[in-house]
Design an enzyme around this catalytic site. Structure first.
Site, PDB file in Angstrom:
ATOM      1  N   ASN A   1      15.403   8.772  -7.851  1.00 33.56           N
ATOM      2  CA  ASN A   1      14.643   7.673  -7.267  1.00 33.56           C
ATOM      3  C   ASN A   1      13.251   7.509  -7.871  1.00 33.56           C
ATOM      4  O   ASN A   1      12.837   6.392  -8.175  1.00 33.56           O
ATOM      5  CB  ASN A   1      14.557   7.855  -5.746  1.00 33.56           C
TER       6      ASN A   1
ATOM      7  N   HIS B   1       4.835  15.400  -8.587  1.00 37.74           N
ATOM      8  CA  HIS B   1       5.070  14.302  -9.528  1.00 37.74           C
ATOM      9  C   HIS B   1       3.755  13.978 -10.231  1.00 37.74           C
ATOM     10  O   HIS B   1       2.718  13.786  -9.574  1.00 37.74           O
ATOM     11  CB  HIS B   1       5.578  13.054  -8.802  1.00 37.74           C
TER      12      HIS B   1
ATOM     13  N   ALA C   1       8.478   8.137  -3.009  1.00 35.07           N
ATOM     14  CA  ALA C   1       7.755   9.403  -3.127  1.00 35.07           C
ATOM     15  C   ALA C   1       6.689   9.375  -4.213  1.00 35.07           C
ATOM     16  O   ALA C   1       5.961  10.345  -4.383  1.00 35.07           O
ATOM     17  CB  ALA C   1       8.752  10.525  -3.420  1.00 35.07           C
TER      18      ALA C   1
END
Ligand code: NAD
Length: 261
Positions: free
Chosen positions: A184, A214, A118
């Site tokens: 993750n 993010h 991601a």
């Protein structure tokens, strides 16, 4: 190329749909699931043991299941001489497991391949590392309700949060081990860059967002970079960014392609 999946969920479905459009270059031969995975998400058969999976003679195994699958299957897949893609990178924050996986890979002709998942900019971060990095900071923001069921519930009244609130600040190892369901991206940043101890992670509950955001910042001899992604969820799993499956597809595309990018 024959692909075996470990996992039968949202990522497995998207990856198998992608392979089905590859005009035979990528074929999912089978998937390994839990006993509850009675119906395959693709046209391939679903099996319940690694021996059954490996009997399909795959060229490469893709883990898209969860941390327990990395614990159970990473080493035997590598010992079988096969390449292994690990998307549940957060599992590798467990130093003993990471050491075991690395040792198995170093003794095998199979290699461990870690997709960006991601997180954006893993190619740049990994390249920048070669000249020396000084700082890597990842700020991962999610809506407050996305932190329900995590240790943040004990430290914060998530329903009462009205402005962006840092719910965790520390290194990547502590982030991954304390928030395993959100580990993750922290682990991938650490593995690509400065390692688990030297990578700073901030986890944020932000009532002003609907996506997972993010924000990666890094500095070093290369200069500095700032990368930000507002990630849409997978069609079949709101907890998984669509990018996670897309990054595996990219990896598989490169495996089967004359041009790698
Ligand atoms: N690297 C990243 O940025 C990133 C992003 C999102 C998700 N992920 C990882 O990908 C994993 C899969 O995501 P998803 O959205 O497809 O999840 P999902 O819940 O939709 O599907 C998981 C599948 O794996 C199966 N499974 C779970 N444990 C297993 C085991 N020990 N052995 C065999 N099968 C097992 C489940 O039964 C299910 O079929 C997540 O658990 C997460 O760890 C990584």
């Amino acid at each position: 190329m024959k692909i075996a999946l470990v996992g039968n969920g949202a990522i497995a479905k998207l990856v198998s749909e992608f392979c089905a459009t590859s005009a035979g270059r990528l074929t999912v031969v089978a998937a390994l699931g839990l006993p509850s995975d009675v119906r395959s998400v693709g046209k391939h058969p679903i099996v319940q043991s690694l021996a059954e999976l490996l009997a399909f003679n795959p060229d490469l195994v893709v883990e898209c299941a969860g941390h327990s699958a990395v614990v159970a299957y990473a080493t035997p897949v590598l010992e079988a001489g096969l390449d292994l893609v690990i998307v549940s990178t957060g599992s590798l924050a467990d130093a003993a497991l990471w050491q075991t996986v690395r040792t198995a890979a170093s003794r095998s002709k199979g290699r461990v391949k870690l997709p960006a998942g991601a997180l954006p900019g893993i190619d740049a971060l990994s390249a920048a590392r070669l000249a020396g990095l000084t700082t890597v900071t990842l700020r991962s923001s999610k809506p407050p309700k996305a932190w329900k069921g995590t240790p943040a519930e004990k430290t914060h009244d998530l329903d009462a949060i009205t402005e962006p609130t840092v719910i965790f600040s520390g290194n990547a190892r502590a982030a991954a081990l304390t928030f395993p369901k959100n580990a993750n991206v922290a682990a991938t940043a650490a593995l690509a860059g400065l390692g688990f101890e030297a990578t700073t992670i901030m986890l944020v509950a932000d009532p002003g967002i609907t996506q997972n955001v993010h924000h990666l910042e890094a500095a070093g001899a290369f200069g500095s970079m700032t990368l930000r992604i507002s990630a849409n969820p997978s069609p079949d799993n709101p907890k998984t960014s669509h990018m996670a499956a897309l990054s595996i597809m990219r990896l598989l595309e490169n495996e089967a392609s004359a041009i790698v990018i």
